[in-house]
Design a protein around this motif. Sequence first.
Motif: not given
Length: 272
Positions: A243-251
């Motif tokens: 949605l935002t293009g920010d970094p998203l951490i998938a744990f």
Amino acid sequence: MRIDIEDLHVAYTGRTVLAGARLFAAEGEITGLVGPNGSGKSTLLRAVYRHLRPSAGRVLLSGTDLRDLTPVQTARHVAALPQERGGDFELTVREVVAMGRTPYKRAFAGEDATDREIIAQALADAGMASHTGRRFTELSGGERQRVLLARAFAQNPDVLVLDEPTNHLDVRHQVELLALLRAGRRTTLVSLHDLNAAASVCDRLHVLHDGTVAASGPPREVLTPALLAEVFGVRAAVVDHPLTGDPLIAFDHRAPADGTVEEDTAAASSGS
């Protein structure tokens, strides 16, 4: 105003908590502190809002050592929301928020029009305008959090120092709070456990580990699979938020939190 922390050392009962921490919060930016429990985040923030005196090092506010300011001068520039929320106030919501105006008032002076306007805006910004007459002791944990945040806003500070401000807040109010911080554009130094929230809201991150700064920079540069494995002991991939293009951490919640995660760092990096 800019905050510079130079070579900060703090020790408790013979245990070193901060060992020469160096970092800064640029004017008008949101600067995040992240790190495992016990890494020194809260201790560092307490030194910034003068709740403790470091054994060595300095905290500078636009070049001025905080030790050269009076408590009232500090309170006019720096407002804090600590993790220690204090006792139960036998006051109304509005009375608690009005305490934020204390640094600007002479003894026994009443509120003026400016005070009333600032208090009303702080209550509105924190989403508590409809609760002004309620007793603080009657509120839920999340509501109390928002009242204390409104009190910090009412100080009209140049710098906000926030220690886990999203604690006790539901998802909606977490999102609203972080959006409010972004819109305010005050110099803000904030500790966050939620790394995805930190990646979304912060302009710069400082990662604390064993009392020192392990990494600094924009979230996308700092929050790498290798750092997450080394500092936090988790296996994760870093992707773009849809949605935002920010970094998203998938744990990877199935991976053990031990040294074996480092073996998978290269594979996790392919998601960044």
